[in-house]
Design an enzyme around this catalytic site. Structure first.
Site, PDB file in Angstrom:
ATOM      1  CG  ASP A 360      -1.972   1.056   1.200  1.00 41.37           C
ATOM      2  OD1 ASP A 360      -1.695   2.143   0.658  1.00 41.37           O
ATOM      3  OD2 ASP A 360      -3.070   0.817   1.718  1.00 41.37           O
ATOM      4  CG  HIS A 391      -4.873   3.434  -0.375  1.00 51.62           C
ATOM      5  ND1 HIS A 391      -4.821   3.085   0.957  1.00 51.62           N
ATOM      6  CD2 HIS A 391      -5.828   4.399  -0.477  1.00 51.62           C
ATOM      7  CE1 HIS A 391      -5.689   3.810   1.640  1.00 51.62           C
ATOM      8  NE2 HIS A 391      -6.315   4.612   0.798  1.00 51.62           N
TER       9      HIS A 391
END
Length: 467
Positions: A360, A391
């Site tokens: 992420d 993300h």
């Protein structure tokens, strides 16, 4: 004129180049995510194998391997065992993204940058709050597929409350989740904060990052409209702070059967203070300033709008909006005492699944940003950690289709089945106890009776939320 396919290809190529450049950057207080640490000559397969090994080393305690290189990290319990079996049968987890689509920046930017498209049919309601403010509820009413099926055995569709990110942007993945949920028999409704996504700002007050007071009133209204339907909740990205704050503050009175968070920001204060990679920081900051520029006149009596538009970071903007106000200034420490999403986490009384990615680029690496002790010690929290996904991306082989949607709905279905079996077993136990209580030889029977869980040291699941 270029065709839409050619334009999309050019856009994806540009995003991939931007992701490659961003992966070379280093930000203060945050390690770069997605930059390889192994020589390219060792091959992509060996690199992914080493990434999976690193995950195993970081989360070696109480982790369960799942298809697709994912892991479920949680405290042992009857529900945890049930979820592990359900996820191991999941076809959504077995699908890995194509190599060119596995980059974290490409996964993230496809989710945030690409146009939303037509999307579902929405019916908007405005809810007036106790302080005369307004929030918006977008009920997803179409398009209805002929193959739509009801998820609840009682015939009433379960309500799915969807909370977008804290910036108010309605992303394509949120709309995709709503369409899939509608097809699976849910009744999705999207919650919009004050001043977000076309909701008028009728009072000079915005909703702080983790203040669930407006959401409480919205849930009360949803329960009034659908008193007998189960209620599930999903949040995306930074919007998870609002959902987790609500679950913690309300505890067993949340009316929620189960919740899921996609790429949640769990250590919010550290996230603001460390800052994001510059491309994401400036992108989110610009979006916030554009949205707030509509309310310059409404907010100028309480907020220094000139200072707000000069903000050079998300932290500075957040402090200007909610800490350095003209009417009631507070410190940064006091702000997070009231807005940290995990401040009342021990009071959470419903199962919460957090779907996170090890690459992420917005939240950062899991060993720095995920409170692993929460998932190891709290039986209500489950962490599904994948190797790839960026993300809120979690794209698979079909571009722009997120496998996290399927997993979330499978998780809700597993919860429904687990609680149904549990209630059936409890009813059977009560009938057996009533029958045995009338026997004269109750004392001798009681001596011979052995509790099925007497030899288990793991958490025995109990439902503690209010229906």
């Amino acid at each position: 004129m270029p065709t839409w396919g050619a334009a999309l290809a050019l856009l994806l190529a540009a995003l991939a180049l931007l992701g490659l450049l961003a992966s070379r950057l280093r930000c203060p207080g945050r390690r770069a995510v997605g930059a390889g640490t192994l020589p390219e000559a060792r091959g992509q397969d060996h690199k992914e194998e080493m990434e999976g090994g690193n995950l195993a080393d970081q989360f070696s305690d109480r982790r369960e391997p799942l298809p697709g290189g994912c892991h479920l990290i949680c405290k042992p319990s009857a529900l945890a065992q049930y979820l592990v079996r359900a996820f191991r049968r999941s076809a959504a987890l077995e699908t890995d993204p194509r190599p060119w689509l596995s980059g974290p920046h490409l996964q993230t930017l496809c989710h945030f940058v690409l146009p939303v498209g037509s999307g579902p049919e929405l019916a908007r309601e405005y809810l007036q709050l106790a302080d005369d403010g307004l929030v918006a509820l977008d009920w997803v009413v179409g398009p209805c597929s002929r193959s739509r099926r009801v998820t609840n055995a009682g015939g009433l569709p379960a309500v799915l409350l969807v909370i977008p990110n804290a910036w108010g942007r309605l992303t394509r993945n949120v709309l995709g989740l709503c369409l899939l949920a509608l097809e699976r028999g849910y009744y999705p409704v999207i919650f919009h904060r004050r001043g977000h996504h076309g909701c008028p700002l009728v009072s000079p007050r915005l909703q702080p990052f983790g203040d669930p007071s407006d959401l409480k009133e919205a849930v009360t209204y949803i329960r009034f409209r659908h008193p007998a339907a189960p209620l599930f909740a999903v949040s995306e990205g930074s919007g998870s702070a609002l959902l987790l704050s609500y679950l913690g503050e309300c505890g067993s009175s949340s009316y929620v059967t189960g919740a899921a968070c996609i790429s949640p920001v769990l250590r919010c204060r550290e996230w603001f203070e460390a800052g994001l990679p510059w491309a994401y920081e400036w992108g989110f900051l610009l979006q916030q300033k554009i949205a707030l520029s509509r309310y310059t006149t409404a907010l100028e009596d309480t907020v220094d709008m000139g200072k707000l538009f000069r903000s050079r970071s998300l932290r500075e903007l957040e402090e200007t909006l909610f800490c350095h106000t003209k009417s009631f200034p507070i410190s940064w420490d006091t702000y997070w005492d009231h807005n940290d999403p995990l401040r009342d986490v021990d009071e959470t009384a419903v199962p919460v699944l957090c779907i996170c990615s090890a690459d992420d680029p917005v939240c950062g690496p899991p060993d720095h940003t995920l409170p692993t002790e929460l998932f190891h010690s709290n039986p209500y929290f489950f962490l599904l950690l994948s190797r790839h996904g960026g993300h809120c991306g979690f794209l698979r082989q079909e571009p722009l289709s997120a496998w996290s949607h399927e997993v979330i709905l499978e998780y809700f279905q597993a919860l429904t089945e687990f609680f149904r079996v549990e209630e059936r077993m409890k009813g059977l136990s009560r009938r057996q106890a009533s029958f045995l209580g009338g026997r004269r030889r109750w004392g001798s029977l009681q001596k011979r009776e052995v509790s099925p869980s007497s030899n288990l040291e793991i958490f025995s699941w109990k439902r503690s939320y209010t229906r």
